[in-house]
Design a protein around this motif. Structure first.
Motif, short mmCIF file in Angstrom:
data_model
loop_
_atom_site.label_atom_id
_atom_site.label_comp_id
_atom_site.label_asym_id
_atom_site.label_seq_id
_atom_site.Cartn_x
_atom_site.Cartn_y
_atom_site.Cartn_z
N PHE A 97 0.84 -1.20 0.00
CA PHE A 97 0.00 0.00 0.00
C PHE A 97 0.88 1.25 0.00
O PHE A 97 0.72 2.15 -0.84
CB PHE A 97 -0.91 -0.04 1.22
N ASN A 98 1.85 1.29 0.92
CA ASN A 98 2.75 2.45 0.99
C ASN A 98 3.57 2.61 -0.28
O ASN A 98 3.82 3.74 -0.72
CB ASN A 98 3.66 2.34 2.22
N SER A 99 3.97 1.50 -0.88
CA SER A 99 4.78 1.61 -2.10
C SER A 99 3.94 2.16 -3.26
O SER A 99 4.44 2.95 -4.06
CB SER A 99 5.41 0.26 -2.43
N ILE A 100 2.65 1.79 -3.33
CA ILE A 100 1.77 2.34 -4.37
C ILE A 100 1.56 3.84 -4.13
O ILE A 100 1.62 4.64 -5.07
CB ILE A 100 0.42 1.60 -4.40
N LEU A 101 1.34 4.21 -2.88
CA LEU A 101 1.16 5.64 -2.56
C LEU A 101 2.40 6.44 -2.94
O LEU A 101 2.30 7.54 -3.49
CB LEU A 101 0.84 5.82 -1.07
N ASP A 102 3.58 5.89 -2.64
CA ASP A 102 4.83 6.58 -2.99
C ASP A 102 5.04 6.61 -4.51
O ASP A 102 5.42 7.64 -5.06
CB ASP A 102 6.02 5.90 -2.33
N LYS A 103 4.79 5.49 -5.15
CA LYS A 103 5.01 5.36 -6.60
C LYS A 103 4.23 6.42 -7.39
O LYS A 103 4.74 6.99 -8.35
CB LYS A 103 4.58 3.96 -7.05
N TYR A 104 2.99 6.70 -6.95
CA TYR A 104 2.14 7.66 -7.67
C TYR A 104 2.03 9.00 -6.94
O TYR A 104 1.20 9.83 -7.30
CB TYR A 104 0.76 7.04 -7.92
N ASP A 105 2.87 9.18 -5.93
CA ASP A 105 2.94 10.44 -5.17
C ASP A 105 1.54 10.90 -4.72
O ASP A 105 1.10 12.02 -5.02
CB ASP A 105 3.62 11.53 -6.01
N LEU A 106 0.85 10.04 -3.99
CA LEU A 106 -0.53 10.31 -3.58
C LEU A 106 -0.63 10.85 -2.15
O LEU A 106 -1.71 10.87 -1.56
CB LEU A 106 -1.37 9.03 -3.70
N LEU A 107 0.49 11.30 -1.60
CA LEU A 107 0.48 11.81 -0.22
C LEU A 107 0.79 13.30 -0.15
O LEU A 107 1.20 13.81 0.89
CB LEU A 107 1.48 11.01 0.63
N LYS A 108 0.60 14.01 -1.26
CA LYS A 108 0.90 15.45 -1.28
C LYS A 108 0.04 16.21 -0.27
O LYS A 108 0.55 17.07 0.46
CB LYS A 108 0.70 16.03 -2.68
N THR A 109 -1.24 15.92 -0.22
CA THR A 109 -2.14 16.62 0.71
C THR A 109 -1.71 16.39 2.15
O THR A 109 -1.67 17.32 2.95
CB THR A 109 -3.60 16.15 0.51
N LYS A 110 -1.37 15.16 2.47
CA LYS A 110 -0.93 14.85 3.83
C LYS A 110 0.35 15.61 4.18
O LYS A 110 0.48 16.14 5.27
CB LYS A 110 -0.72 13.34 4.00
N ARG A 111 1.27 15.70 3.22
CA ARG A 111 2.51 16.45 3.47
C ARG A 111 2.22 17.93 3.69
O ARG A 111 2.81 18.56 4.57
CB ARG A 111 3.49 16.26 2.30
N VAL A 112 1.32 18.48 2.89
CA VAL A 112 0.94 19.91 3.04
C VAL A 112 0.32 20.14 4.41
O VAL A 112 0.65 21.12 5.09
CB VAL A 112 -0.02 20.35 1.91
N LEU A 113 -0.59 19.27 4.82
CA LEU A 113 -1.24 19.41 6.12
C LEU A 113 -0.23 19.28 7.27
O LEU A 113 -0.26 20.04 8.23
CB LEU A 113 -2.35 18.37 6.29
N ARG A 114 0.68 18.33 7.14
CA ARG A 114 1.69 18.13 8.19
C ARG A 114 2.59 19.36 8.29
O ARG A 114 2.91 19.83 9.38
CB ARG A 114 2.51 16.88 7.90
N TYR A 115 2.99 19.87 7.14
CA TYR A 115 3.83 21.06 7.09
C TYR A 115 3.10 22.24 7.76
O TYR A 115 3.69 23.00 8.53
CB TYR A 115 4.17 21.38 5.63
N ALA A 116 1.80 22.38 7.48
CA ALA A 116 1.02 23.47 8.08
C ALA A 116 0.92 23.29 9.60
O ALA A 116 1.00 24.28 10.34
CB ALA A 116 -0.37 23.52 7.46
N LEU A 117 0.74 22.06 10.06
CA LEU A 117 0.69 21.79 11.50
C LEU A 117 2.00 22.21 12.18
O LEU A 117 2.00 22.89 13.20
CB LEU A 117 0.46 20.30 11.77
N VAL A 118 3.11 21.77 11.59
CA VAL A 118 4.43 22.08 12.17
C VAL A 118 4.66 23.59 12.16
O VAL A 118 5.11 24.16 13.16
CB VAL A 118 5.54 21.32 11.41
N ASN A 119 4.36 24.24 11.05
CA ASN A 119 4.55 25.70 10.97
C ASN A 119 3.71 26.45 11.99
O ASN A 119 4.18 27.39 12.62
CB ASN A 119 4.24 26.21 9.56
N LYS A 120 2.46 26.05 12.13
CA LYS A 120 1.57 26.72 13.09
C LYS A 120 2.08 26.51 14.51
O LYS A 120 2.10 27.44 15.32
CB LYS A 120 0.13 26.22 12.95
#
Length: 167
Positions: free
Chosen positions: A137-160
């Motif tokens: 599952f994780n390899s498919i998510l990475d292969k098609y770069d399907l975690l952009k939204t999660k990265r953006v949200l995590r970045y926003a959490l850390v910044n805030k």
């Protein structure tokens, strides 16, 4: 999903958004759109909330009373735990245009995206088999770069958090 399990509660607030809630023995995770809840137009205010059900969780972080919440080190520990729980969430980008995803991977992805696969189909299955599916599952998510939204949200959490802790 949280830890590959579906939400326990899915509430709709009279057309003003939805709440997804994941219940655990010592804590609850809530995810919802605060802007919709309060009818704030043209804003996206996602709330990610970790609620402890037992004071033991606070004590494990060295937080005994409200005064302890003035200590930045203890606030950092709280935030690190919040981030850990956030990282355990499954947040996948929209895959409406899945033409770039190979058919075999798309079938697997759709299967892996359902909590029933993890909770029912793999119920009683050896942990190594579950682990192989999780890795696939994780390899498919990475292969098609399907975690952009999660990265953006995590970045926003850390910044805030950093903004609030430094000001």
């Amino acid at each position: 999903m949280h830890k590959l399990k579906g939400f326990n509660h899915n509430r709709e607030y009279h057309g003003k958004g939805q709440l997804k809630q994941f219940d655990h023995s010592n804590y609850v995770i809530k995810v919802y759109d605060k802007a919709k809840q309060y009818s704030i137009k043209d804003k996206n205010i996602l709330r990610f909330e970790l609620k402890f059900l037992k004071q033991k969780e606070f004590q494990n972080l060295g937080i005994i009373n409200l005064q302890d919440l003035k200590c930045k080190v203890k606030l950092r520990r709280l935030f690190d735990l919040l981030l850990q729980r956030f990282d355990e969430l499954t947040i996948i980008d929209e895959i409406a245009d899945s033409s770039s995803i190979l058919k075999e991977d798309r079938i697997k992805l759709l299967e892996y995206m359902t909590p029933t696969f993890w909770e029912e189909k793999l119920n009683g299955v050896h942990t190594q088999i579950k682990s192989r599916h999780r890795d696939k599952f994780n390899s498919i998510l990475d292969k098609y770069d399907l975690l952009k939204t999660k990265r953006v949200l995590r970045y926003a959490l850390v910044n805030k958090f950093n903004y609030l802790i430094d000001n």
